[in-house]
Design a protein around this motif. Structure first.
Motif, PDB file in Angstrom:
ATOM      1  N   ASN A 221       0.792  -1.290  -0.148  1.00 55.05           N
ATOM      2  CA  ASN A 221       0.104   0.082  -0.146  1.00 55.05           C
ATOM      3  C   ASN A 221       0.758   1.097  -0.119  1.00 55.05           C
ATOM      4  OD1 ASN A 221      -2.439   1.258  -0.096  1.00 55.05           O
ATOM      5  ND2 ASN A 221      -2.483   1.564   2.203  1.00 55.05           N
ATOM      6  N   MET A 222       1.999   1.289   0.895  1.00 59.51           N
ATOM      7  CA  MET A 222       2.895   2.421   0.726  1.00 59.51           C
ATOM      8  C   MET A 222       3.393   2.533  -0.538  1.00 59.51           C
ATOM      9  SD  MET A 222       4.957   1.691   4.547  1.00 59.51           S
ATOM     10  CE  MET A 222       4.140   1.622   6.071  1.00 59.51           C
ATOM     11  N   ALA A 223       3.929   1.476  -1.109  1.00 59.37           N
ATOM     12  CA  ALA A 223       4.623   1.645  -2.701  1.00 59.37           C
ATOM     13  C   ALA A 223       3.512   2.154  -3.497  1.00 59.37           C
ATOM     14  CB  ALA A 223       4.994   0.273  -3.175  1.00 59.37           C
ATOM     15  N   GLN A 224       2.237   1.804  -3.524  1.00 58.17           N
ATOM     16  CA  GLN A 224       1.219   2.411  -4.580  1.00 58.17           C
ATOM     17  C   GLN A 224       1.023   3.693  -4.154  1.00 58.17           C
ATOM     18  OE1 GLN A 224      -1.720  -0.715  -3.688  1.00 58.17           O
ATOM     19  NE2 GLN A 224      -0.837  -2.064  -5.438  1.00 58.17           N
ATOM     20  N   GLN A 225       0.980   4.137  -2.807  1.00 61.05           N
ATOM     21  CA  GLN A 225       0.965   5.588  -2.789  1.00 61.05           C
ATOM     22  C   GLN A 225       2.076   6.468  -2.972  1.00 61.05           C
ATOM     23  OE1 GLN A 225      -2.217   6.536  -1.879  1.00 61.05           O
ATOM     24  NE2 GLN A 225      -2.796   4.091  -1.753  1.00 61.05           N
ATOM     25  N   GLY A 226       3.281   5.743  -3.452  1.00 62.93           N
ATOM     26  CA  GLY A 226       4.329   6.632  -3.927  1.00 62.93           C
ATOM     27  C   GLY A 226       5.524   6.884  -2.698  1.00 62.93           C
ATOM     28  N   LEU A 227       5.543   6.192  -1.414  1.00 65.56           N
ATOM     29  CA  LEU A 227       6.155   6.575  -0.617  1.00 65.56           C
ATOM     30  C   LEU A 227       7.755   6.465  -0.846  1.00 65.56           C
ATOM     31  CD1 LEU A 227       3.656   7.197   0.969  1.00 65.56           C
ATOM     32  CD2 LEU A 227       4.915   6.260   3.196  1.00 65.56           C
ATOM     33  N   PHE A 228       7.902   5.255  -1.694  1.00 67.03           N
ATOM     34  CA  PHE A 228       9.318   4.476  -1.893  1.00 67.03           C
ATOM     35  C   PHE A 228      10.036   5.284  -3.351  1.00 67.03           C
ATOM     36  CE2 PHE A 228       7.185   1.343   0.576  1.00 67.03           C
ATOM     37  CZ  PHE A 228       7.903   1.205   1.673  1.00 67.03           C
ATOM     38  N   GLY A 229       8.964   6.337  -3.667  1.00 69.00           N
ATOM     39  CA  GLY A 229       9.383   6.669  -5.346  1.00 69.00           C
ATOM     40  C   GLY A 229       8.922   5.453  -6.100  1.00 69.00           C
ATOM     41  N   GLU A 230       9.835   5.413  -7.231  1.00 68.47           N
ATOM     42  CA  GLU A 230       9.888   4.511  -7.880  1.00 68.47           C
ATOM     43  C   GLU A 230      10.418   3.096  -7.727  1.00 68.47           C
ATOM     44  OE1 GLU A 230      10.602   3.447 -12.750  1.00 68.47           O
ATOM     45  OE2 GLU A 230      11.436   5.261 -11.999  1.00 68.47           O
ATOM     46  N   VAL A 231       9.787   2.095  -7.609  1.00 72.17           N
ATOM     47  CA  VAL A 231      10.487   0.598  -7.405  1.00 72.17           C
ATOM     48  C   VAL A 231      11.239   0.211  -8.108  1.00 72.17           C
ATOM     49  CG1 VAL A 231       9.806  -1.478  -6.297  1.00 72.17           C
ATOM     50  CG2 VAL A 231       8.709   0.435  -5.654  1.00 72.17           C
TER      51      VAL A 231
END
Length: 462
Positions: free
Chosen positions: A193-203
């Motif tokens: 969910n964090m990744a989909q909300q952009g917290l990590f930038g581009e994975v």
């Protein structure tokens, strides 16, 4: 003359190196069968809603009996039949169902008893929890008899089995889902969910593994089937626990796809030593290395690193690491997140002013982020899952979501192409290793539909 020969060899090496750097190489290819005329893909496929999903469970050993226990708590479902080759297993499950007041037919005592279960007209979903070599044949037979199927991991062990499952699912328009419970782990879901909300930038890079010393568990596998498979086959024979959550982070066949892999392994030491220790005789051969590593590249230039090790004395680990342009996540051996300071400045995280990407955020900061970005499914059913259990609750969430989607006529969280991509490491890693760790092309199992749907999303009823 020798000087000129040296010059020529050096020039050849340089030319090969330049060619390789330019990407001029030919990975080993496998056959991609043509889709039959009139048949379409199953990307985002949704079947007609089923008010109460009638379930038949095949295989009542370690995992199967637990599934019977869980399904007594899954709303919108009812167990109508159970089956196992060993009658004591059938009797044990039947006793549990009788105690719960559930009337269910029982099959067992012969190698073909499962076919009778699949042929019943009052079953919507066949739930397969047997040894690996029976997964695909049972699923194919069930789909041919009009049933949706859910198959324990790995669902398929060869490319032929993978393509057969895809073709049959597409032709019969029946769901074919692999029961990969690890994608429903609380940490994995919240991180997704964090990744989909952009917290990590581009994975950019993800890692996964199945590192689990099975010394104390080998004797519990019926007829020694799991050790025998490791003894006879090379490569990553059990990749999906690490691969599934990693692939979801990269939106596999939802905007990206695997293109090439390279695998290598160590020599087998502890595997054959276990055979000698328990039988008194050293095996003449043992195929699987103690530790296997597979590197994968995607169409969008992302990478995956997957590992397998079930015989060395290492602590349990599914790895689960995410490297993004703006952050990092890690589950084993310690759960932690790291971010560029600006990534969480607006998230009411305590002391974010002192944040540095050179170390994990504090426990208090991680708790604040987790509460804000708790996955909607965890928020919906997490507490019930903890109560019912199954690997900390993720087994229950897996079953709950499968039935929820069937009840509401929604696409499943995991489809037949997830099954294919996550299982394909088994045959493809073996091909790479047996050819000197050569690159191997990963087939497009969707046959052109991998970019049709953008982004991995769990389905919810509107």
């Amino acid at each position: 003359m020798k000087f000129l020969q040296t010059i020529a060899v050096a020039a050849s090496v340089v030319a090969c190196s330049v060619s390789a750097l330019a990407g001029d190489f030919s990975p080993i290819k496998t056959t991609v069968p043509e889709r039959p005329a009139g048949v379409t893909d199953m990307v985002a496929f949704a079947a007609e809603p089923i008010d109460t999903v009638r379930v038949g469970i095949i295989g009542l050993g370690m995992r199967g009996y637990s599934a019977v226990e869980r399904y007594l708590h899954v709303p919108g479902s009812r167990i109508v039949a159970v089956c196992d080759i060993e009658m004591p297993m059938v009797d044990r499950a039947k006793k549990l169902l009788d105690k719960a007041g559930v009337e269910a037919a029982a099959y067992g005592g012969s190698e073909d008893a499962w076919k009778e279960l699949c042929e019943r007209p009052d079953i919507d979903l066949v739930y397969i929890v047997t040894d690996w070599k029976h997964h695909a044949p049972m699923a194919l037979y069930a789909m041919e008899h009009g049933k949706h199927v859910a198959i324990e991991v790995p669902a398929a062990m060869s490319l032929d089995e993978i393509w057969d499952l895809i073709d049959t699912s597409e032709r019969t328009r029946r769901h074919c889902m692999m029961l990969e419970n690890c994608v429903y782990d609380f940490f994995e879901m919240n991180t997704l969910n964090m990744a989909q909300q952009g917290l990590f930038g581009e994975v950019l890079h993800v890692e996964g593994s199945y590192i689990h010393n099975l010394d104390e568990f080998w004797p519990y596998y019926w007829n020694n089937w799991r050790m025998d498979y490791n003894r006879e086959h090379r490569g990553d024979v059990y990749p999906t626990h690490g691969t599934g959550p990693a692939c979801q982070l990269l939106d596999m066949h939802r905007g990206d796809r695997m293109t090439t892999l390279v695998a290598m392994d160590t020599k087998p030491v502890n595997g054959p030593a276990y055979i000698e220790r328990t039988t008194g005789k050293a095996p003449e051969s043992f195929a699987n290395g103690d530790h296997t590593m597979t590197m994968i590249r995607t169409a969008n230039g992302k990478t995956l690193h997957i590992q397998h090790d079930v015989v060395t004395p290492r602590p349990y680990s599914r790895m689960y690491q995410l490297t993004g342009t703006k952050g990092f996540a890690n589950k084993y051996p310690l759960e932690g997140y790291a971010f560029e300071p600006e990534q969480i400045a607006a998230d009411s995280v305590p002391d974010h002013e002192n944040l540095t990407a050179h170390g994990f955020i504090s426990d208090a900061q991680r708790e604040a982020l987790t509460q804000k970005y708790i996955h909607p499914i965890i928020r919906e059913v997490g507490e019930v899952a903890k109560t019912v259990g199954g690997h900390g609750g993720m087994d229950y969430i897996m079953d709950y979501r499968l039935i929820y989607c069937l009840n509401n006529g929604l696409p499943l969280d995991m489809d037949v192409y997830d099954l294919a991509e996550w299982c394909c490491l088994i045959p493809l890693s073996a091909i790479s290793i047996e050819n000197g760790s050569a690159p191997v092309e990963v087939p497009d199992f969707t046959r052109g539909a991998w970019n049709k749907v953008k982004g991995y999303r769990h389905a919810f009823k509107n």
